[in-house]
Design an enzyme around this catalytic site. Structure first.
Site, PDB file in Angstrom:
ATOM      1  N   PRO A 278       0.825  -1.206   0.000  1.00 31.61           N
ATOM      2  CA  PRO A 278       0.000   0.000   0.000  1.00 31.61           C
ATOM      3  C   PRO A 278       0.862   1.259   0.000  1.00 31.61           C
ATOM      4  O   PRO A 278       1.887   1.324   0.677  1.00 31.61           O
ATOM      5  CB  PRO A 278      -0.790  -0.098   1.303  1.00 31.61           C
ATOM      6  CG  PRO A 278       0.086  -0.907   2.209  1.00 31.61           C
ATOM      7  CD  PRO A 278       0.875  -1.851   1.320  1.00 31.61           C
TER       8      PRO A 278
ATOM      9  N   ARG B 160      -0.793   4.831  -1.264  1.00 23.13           N
ATOM     10  CA  ARG B 160      -1.736   5.929  -1.083  1.00 23.13           C
ATOM     11  C   ARG B 160      -2.456   5.867   0.265  1.00 23.13           C
ATOM     12  O   ARG B 160      -2.601   6.873   0.946  1.00 23.13           O
ATOM     13  CB  ARG B 160      -2.778   5.890  -2.209  1.00 23.13           C
ATOM     14  CG  ARG B 160      -3.677   7.119  -2.272  1.00 23.13           C
ATOM     15  CD  ARG B 160      -4.776   6.910  -3.321  1.00 23.13           C
ATOM     16  NE  ARG B 160      -4.249   6.569  -4.620  1.00 23.13           N
ATOM     17  CZ  ARG B 160      -3.900   7.460  -5.552  1.00 23.13           C
ATOM     18  NH1 ARG B 160      -4.045   8.743  -5.322  1.00 23.13           N
ATOM     19  NH2 ARG B 160      -3.429   7.070  -6.721  1.00 23.13           N
TER      20      ARG B 160
ATOM     21  N   ARG C  21      -1.763  16.540  -9.105  1.00 23.34           N
ATOM     22  CA  ARG C  21      -2.852  15.568  -9.264  1.00 23.34           C
ATOM     23  C   ARG C  21      -4.109  16.145  -9.939  1.00 23.34           C
ATOM     24  O   ARG C  21      -4.680  15.486 -10.799  1.00 23.34           O
ATOM     25  CB  ARG C  21      -3.194  14.906  -7.923  1.00 23.34           C
ATOM     26  CG  ARG C  21      -2.005  14.153  -7.309  1.00 23.34           C
ATOM     27  CD  ARG C  21      -2.412  13.296  -6.124  1.00 23.34           C
ATOM     28  NE  ARG C  21      -3.307  12.243  -6.519  1.00 23.34           N
ATOM     29  CZ  ARG C  21      -4.614  12.255  -6.345  1.00 23.34           C
ATOM     30  NH1 ARG C  21      -5.186  13.242  -5.720  1.00 23.34           N
ATOM     31  NH2 ARG C  21      -5.338  11.264  -6.772  1.00 23.34           N
TER      32      ARG C  21
ATOM     33  N   TYR D  94      -4.760  14.088 -13.186  1.00 24.41           N
ATOM     34  CA  TYR D  94      -5.806  13.048 -13.076  1.00 24.41           C
ATOM     35  C   TYR D  94      -7.194  13.626 -12.818  1.00 24.41           C
ATOM     36  O   TYR D  94      -8.080  12.901 -12.372  1.00 24.41           O
ATOM     37  CB  TYR D  94      -5.511  12.114 -11.895  1.00 24.41           C
ATOM     38  CG  TYR D  94      -4.119  11.587 -11.748  1.00 24.41           C
ATOM     39  CD1 TYR D  94      -3.588  10.692 -12.683  1.00 24.41           C
ATOM     40  CD2 TYR D  94      -3.344  11.906 -10.636  1.00 24.41           C
ATOM     41  CE1 TYR D  94      -2.319  10.169 -12.518  1.00 24.41           C
ATOM     42  CE2 TYR D  94      -2.075  11.380 -10.460  1.00 24.41           C
ATOM     43  CZ  TYR D  94      -1.566  10.518 -11.408  1.00 24.41           C
ATOM     44  OH  TYR D  94      -0.316   9.996 -11.237  1.00 24.41           O
TER      45      TYR D  94
ATOM     46  N   CYS E 193       2.073  29.650 -15.491  1.00 20.70           N
ATOM     47  CA  CYS E 193       1.555  30.108 -16.772  1.00 20.70           C
ATOM     48  C   CYS E 193       1.016  28.961 -17.616  1.00 20.70           C
ATOM     49  O   CYS E 193       1.564  28.638 -18.677  1.00 20.70           O
ATOM     50  CB  CYS E 193       2.661  30.841 -17.524  1.00 20.70           C
ATOM     51  SG  CYS E 193       3.395  32.104 -16.498  1.00 20.70           S
TER      52      CYS E 193
HETATM   53  C1  LIG Z   1       2.130   2.393  -7.255  1.00 20.23           C
HETATM   54  C2  LIG Z   1       2.307   1.000  -6.842  1.00 20.23           C
HETATM   55  C3  LIG Z   1       1.849   0.587  -5.585  1.00 20.23           C
HETATM   56  C4  LIG Z   1       1.111   1.489  -4.639  1.00 20.23           C
HETATM   57  O1  LIG Z   1      -0.173   1.811  -5.076  1.00 20.23           O
HETATM   58  P1  LIG Z   1      -1.128   2.655  -4.117  1.00 20.23           P
HETATM   59  O2  LIG Z   1      -2.334   2.881  -4.942  1.00 20.23           O
HETATM   60  O3  LIG Z   1      -0.428   3.912  -3.774  1.00 20.23           O
HETATM   61  O4  LIG Z   1      -1.413   1.828  -2.922  1.00 20.23           O
HETATM   62  C5  LIG Z   1       2.111  -0.720  -5.220  1.00 20.23           C
HETATM   63  N1  LIG Z   1       2.769  -1.575  -6.036  1.00 20.23           N
HETATM   64  C6  LIG Z   1       3.195  -1.211  -7.256  1.00 20.23           C
HETATM   65  C7  LIG Z   1       3.915  -2.184  -8.090  1.00 20.23           C
HETATM   66  C8  LIG Z   1       2.981   0.082  -7.699  1.00 20.23           C
HETATM   67  O5  LIG Z   1       3.404   0.446  -8.913  1.00 20.23           O
END
Ligand SMILES: *Cc1c(COP(=O)(O)O)cnc(C)c1O
Length: 421
Positions: free
Chosen positions: A276, A278, A314, A318, A346
């Protein structure tokens, strides 16, 4: 749940008034909460209790050394995606046997760095990468533990730019070809096949895509074992989403995610790894900014902040939503009005929000972007020669600057003038 709450009308980070940090550090800056980081890591660790497991924080979400050390001290492993991240993890005191190397384009130099410094496993994403890793390991007289990242072809139902588990995405090998690729891996010198890796995307707000992917991994585990591979570790990636708005989103909780893992994979007796990013860092950080001007346009009013897309990309990249709150809590019943919230860069893309309902704000007022801890500071740049903004870590009543704002001279002196000029 986080530790950025109003107390007596002022926004606090744990026990520190955020305005006090702003007065000392200047705006804009990122501010992280140790208690929130700790809590979120612990939620995952607890969710897998009873299973042999390691939570490897995906450090690309937020990779300041102080954040890494906070998590490493709790026993976290790290998921790294570059040589630089590997070096950061080591510098934060993470032992090699707790570092997992992911990523679709590892170079031979990066492989060498990790093999020499110690590595838990490489998550290999293609056959050419497998061959390269085999060669590097043999040259070093060592063996590289590997999983192969399989692409299960499931729809993660998230933003297209952060979905990674469909066949059209660049990640992993098609799960339909897994037997063939594992046979090749087993035949290569210098590699030891130990497990399977999967990561289907980021900011997932439902469990169903995880279930579909993990069921496929369970099936594949049995098939590969029958083929004679000693599959003993399953790396399930990251991707669990966070609520970016207070009200209407309720992504699954880590406990529910842990339960799903138990249900789909618990019977296999494998060691479980999750990555994890995020969910550990997202709600543990805010971006604090000051209103430079309030400008009335035709049919709309602009709130011009001192933070910009180079500090938090972000929304531009996104279409991401971040709640924006004033540091001074508005009195109950305060009327709100719509603002386009923008930065000074800008580019029209330098817009954080359009028509955002906000209480009255004036020049000099401070605001915070919530949920900015993940994919915030790490994605920032010095576009428009705006210095990278400071990062601050709060711990109870204490706070410390964990990355300084560079001076203009420091930025300029990174460039060199060739001798012919
Ligand atoms: C980005 C990534 C994560 C983390 O994803 P989250 O959405 O931030 O939890 C885990 N493993 C791999 C291989 C990733 O590229």
């Amino acid at each position: 749940m986080d530790h950025f709450l109003y107390r007596d009308g002022a926004l606090f980070a744990e026990d520190v008034p955020v305005a006090e940090i702003a007065a000392q550090v200047g705006t804009p800056f990122y501010c992280y909460s140790t208690a929130t980081l700790t809590r979120h890591f612990q939620l995952f660790d607890d969710a897998l209790e009873g299973m042999d497991h390691l939570v490897c924080y995906a450090m690309k979400a937020a990779s300041n050394q102080a954040i890494l050390k906070t998590l490493a001290d709790l026993g976290a492993g790290m998921d790294v995606v570059s040589g630089g991240e590997y070096a950061r993890a080591k510098a934060a005191g993470v032992p090699g046997d707790r570092i997992v190397f992911s990523g679709v384009g590892k170079t031979r130099a990066e492989m060498r760095l990790a093999l020499e410094g110690g590595i838990r496993q490489f998550n290999v994403e293609s056959e050419p990468e497998m061959v390269a890793l085999s060669e590097v390991a043999v040259a070093l007289g060592t063996t590289a533990p590997i999983t192969v990242r399989v692409n299960p072809d499931v729809d993660a139902k998230t933003h297209a730019k952060i979905a990674t588990g469909k066949s059209e995405n660049k990640f992993g090998i098609p799960i339909s070809r897994a037997r063939e690729v594992y046979a090749e891996a087993a035949a290569l010198p210098g590699l030891e096949v130990i497990g399977i890796d999967v990561h289907i995307g980021s900011q997932l707000t439902e469990l169903e895509p995880f279930r579909l992917a993990y069921e496929k991994v369970a099936e594949l585990t049995e098939v590969l074992r029958a083929d004679g591979h000693d599959i003993r570790r399953l790396d399930l990636g990251g991707g669990l989403g966070i609520p970016y708005t207070r009200s209407n989103e309720a992504p699954p909780l880590p406990t529910e995610y842990g339960q799903l893992i138990r249900e789909t994979l618990g019977h296999l007796g494998c060691e479980i790894e999750i990555e994890p990013g995020r969910l550990v860092a997202g709600n543990a950080g805010i971006l604090v900014s000051k209103v430079i001007y309030v400008k009335s346009g035709e049919g709309r009013d602009f709130l011009i902040l001192d933070a910009a897309m180079n500090d938090l990309i972000r929304p531009a990249m996104y279409e991401a939503h971040h709640d924006i709150v004033p540091l001074k809590e508005p009195a109950p019943g305060t009327e709100q009005a719509p603002f386009d919230v923008v930065g000074p860069v800008c580019e029209s893309g330098d817009t954080f929000a359009k028509g955002r309902m906000l209480p009255p704000l004036a020049e000099g007022d401070l605001v915070a972007f919530r949920s900015a801890g993940a994919y915030g500071a790490v994605m920032s740049s010095e576009y428009n020669t705006r210095p990278l903004i400071p990062e601050v870590l709060v711990h109870g009543h204490q706070f410390a600057v964990i990355r300084e704002r560079p001076t203009f001279d420091e930025i300029i002196n990174r460039d060199t003038i060739p001798e012919w000029l």
